[in-house]
Motif scaffolding. Structure first.
Motif, short mmCIF file in Angstrom:
data_model
loop_
_atom_site.label_atom_id
_atom_site.label_comp_id
_atom_site.label_asym_id
_atom_site.label_seq_id
_atom_site.Cartn_x
_atom_site.Cartn_y
_atom_site.Cartn_z
N LYS A 88 -8.08 8.37 4.04
CA LYS A 88 -8.07 9.48 4.11
C LYS A 88 -7.38 10.06 5.50
CE LYS A 88 -13.01 8.58 2.52
NZ LYS A 88 -14.18 8.87 3.27
N SER A 89 -6.44 10.81 5.15
CA SER A 89 -5.48 11.73 6.53
C SER A 89 -6.49 12.45 6.95
CB SER A 89 -4.50 12.15 5.48
OG SER A 89 -3.52 11.02 5.56
N TYR A 90 -7.94 13.70 6.63
CA TYR A 90 -7.92 13.97 7.06
C TYR A 90 -9.21 14.01 7.00
CZ TYR A 90 -3.78 17.04 8.10
OH TYR A 90 -2.44 17.03 8.61
N ASP A 91 -10.26 15.28 7.52
CA ASP A 91 -11.84 14.91 7.62
C ASP A 91 -12.62 16.22 8.13
OD1 ASP A 91 -12.52 12.40 7.10
OD2 ASP A 91 -12.65 12.16 9.22
N VAL A 92 -11.04 17.23 8.42
CA VAL A 92 -11.78 18.40 8.69
C VAL A 92 -9.60 19.08 8.90
CG1 VAL A 92 -12.04 19.73 10.50
CG2 VAL A 92 -13.06 18.05 10.20
N THR A 122 -1.04 15.18 2.10
CA THR A 122 -2.19 14.34 2.16
C THR A 122 -2.80 14.31 2.54
OG1 THR A 122 -0.11 13.46 0.78
CG2 THR A 122 -2.29 11.99 1.20
N ILE A 123 -4.34 14.93 1.65
CA ILE A 123 -4.82 14.70 2.10
C ILE A 123 -6.22 13.58 2.39
CG2 ILE A 123 -7.84 15.73 2.57
CD1 ILE A 123 -6.96 18.45 0.90
N ILE A 124 -6.05 12.67 0.78
CA ILE A 124 -6.58 11.63 0.90
C ILE A 124 -5.52 10.68 -0.30
CG2 ILE A 124 -8.21 12.29 -1.27
CD1 ILE A 124 -10.33 10.11 -0.02
N SER A 125 -5.51 9.28 -0.72
CA SER A 125 -4.46 8.69 -1.71
C SER A 125 -4.95 7.64 -1.69
CB SER A 125 -3.54 8.28 -0.35
OG SER A 125 -3.10 7.95 -0.15
N ALA A 126 -4.68 7.04 -2.45
CA ALA A 126 -4.93 5.47 -3.01
C ALA A 126 -4.45 4.40 -3.34
CB ALA A 126 -5.74 6.15 -4.69
N GLY A 127 -4.33 4.01 -2.53
CA GLY A 127 -4.14 2.31 -1.86
C GLY A 127 -4.22 1.17 -2.14
N ALA A 128 -2.86 0.95 -2.76
CA ALA A 128 -2.49 -0.62 -3.35
C ALA A 128 -3.86 -1.86 -1.89
CB ALA A 128 -1.38 -1.21 -3.54
N PRO A 129 -3.89 -2.28 -2.44
CA PRO A 129 -5.43 -3.62 -2.11
C PRO A 129 -4.67 -4.11 -1.11
CG PRO A 129 -5.40 -4.06 -4.70
CD PRO A 129 -4.59 -2.35 -4.44
N ARG A 130 -5.14 -4.38 -0.15
CA ARG A 130 -3.69 -5.33 0.77
C ARG A 130 -4.22 -6.67 0.46
NH1 ARG A 130 -5.68 -1.58 4.86
NH2 ARG A 130 -3.57 -0.56 5.45
N THR A 131 -3.58 -7.77 0.87
CA THR A 131 -3.74 -9.06 1.15
C THR A 131 -3.95 -9.37 2.00
OG1 THR A 131 -1.76 -9.89 1.06
CG2 THR A 131 -0.99 -9.70 -0.77
N ILE A 132 -4.32 -10.55 2.14
CA ILE A 132 -5.05 -11.85 2.76
C ILE A 132 -4.19 -11.86 3.84
CG2 ILE A 132 -5.57 -13.68 4.18
CD1 ILE A 132 -7.09 -14.10 1.59
N ASP A 139 -1.67 4.73 -5.58
CA ASP A 139 -0.60 5.80 -5.56
C ASP A 139 -0.67 7.04 -5.66
OD1 ASP A 139 0.70 3.47 -4.22
OD2 ASP A 139 2.41 3.17 -6.12
N ASP A 140 -2.17 7.63 -6.59
CA ASP A 140 -2.37 9.03 -6.29
C ASP A 140 -3.02 9.15 -5.01
OD1 ASP A 140 -1.44 8.74 -9.62
OD2 ASP A 140 -3.97 8.67 -9.98
N ASN A 141 -2.44 10.99 -5.51
CA ASN A 141 -2.90 11.33 -3.82
C ASN A 141 -3.48 12.63 -4.42
OD1 ASN A 141 -0.21 13.03 -3.47
ND2 ASN A 141 0.15 11.05 -3.80
N ILE A 142 -4.02 12.88 -3.38
CA ILE A 142 -4.25 14.32 -2.98
C ILE A 142 -3.98 15.43 -2.11
CG2 ILE A 142 -6.31 16.92 -3.32
CD1 ILE A 142 -7.97 13.85 -4.28
N LYS A 143 -3.75 16.20 -2.36
CA LYS A 143 -2.51 17.10 -0.99
C LYS A 143 -3.26 17.94 -1.07
CE LYS A 143 1.84 15.67 -2.82
NZ LYS A 143 3.30 15.70 -3.40
#
Length: 226
Positions: A125-129, A177-187, A154-158
């Protein structure tokens, strides 16, 4: 929705003397607006909290000062004591119904992302307000963002994807971009991230430059904390 009213009185006490008002159950405040000279007021704290529970922010409220109609206001800002939860200061902004105003509106995320559910994506999330501009009568309480639009990683909402109608302008670059779906991080990536955060914390300078308070209301907020 019922008409909400705030009844206030002209306030003569200022500075440290406003603590007397708080002890008596009143909250010091200021009302101001476009081309309007700021005015010091006091408000019954219990009555204000009732209005706040019903209205929240970005809701038009009728203001009376010394039993005289003053027009419409919105609750621009309010402060409470973090320990006692005592209401310490209120800022009201008086509006003109034919003049556009700006307001910060919270972003409300709704729905469920398929990218998160099926691919383990991480929502970033890039913006809450978001700041908007509109006529007072077109104010909204929140901006809904539909997470079901995030189907895969990698989809996002602008900002430009939001549809609030012709009467409301979002004062943010539509390509942001307001929010995006990022790849899961490895350990390993998580461990590296934790190390970077620890390094930043270790290098933080505790010295903070004090800013000059520019108006009476700020002084009163400081006094309220003493």
């Amino acid at each position: 929705m019922e008409t909400l009213v705030i009844s206030a009185q002209t306030r003569e006490l200022k500075g440290r003397k406003v603590n007397k008002l708080r002890i008596e159950g009143f909250t010091p405040g200021i009302v101001y607006g476009h081309k309007k000279e700021s005015q010091s007021i006091s408000i019954d704290a219990k009555e204000f909290k009732k209005v706040l529970r019903s209205a929240g922010e970005n809701t038009l409220i009728d203001l009376k000062i010394d039993d005289k109609e003053q027009g419409k206001v919105i609750i621009h800002e309010f402060q409470t004591d973090p320990v006692t939860d005592l209401l310490t200061h209120v800022d009201l902004y008086q509006v003109k119904m034919d003049e556009k105003i700006t307001a910060n509106v919270p972003v409300k995320f709704i729905g469920e992302s398929s990218a998160v559910k099926n691919e383990g994506a991480i929502l970033v999330k890039s913006y809450d307000v978001l700041e908007i501009k509109c006529l007072p009568g077109d104010l909204i309480h929140s901006i809904e963002v539909d997470l079901t639009l995030l189907d895969k990683i990698d989809d996002n909402i602008k900002v430009g994807d939001l549809k609030l109608g012709d009467d409301i302008e979002i004062i943010v670059n539509p390509e942001v971009t307001i929010i995006s779906a990022g790849a899961p991080r490895t350990i390993k990536e998580m461990e590296d991230l934790e190390e970077k955060v620890e390094e930043k914390v270790d290098n933080v300078d505790d010295g903070k430059e004090k800013t000059e308070e520019e108006k009476e209301g700020e002084d009163e907020k400081v006094e309220a904390k003493k």
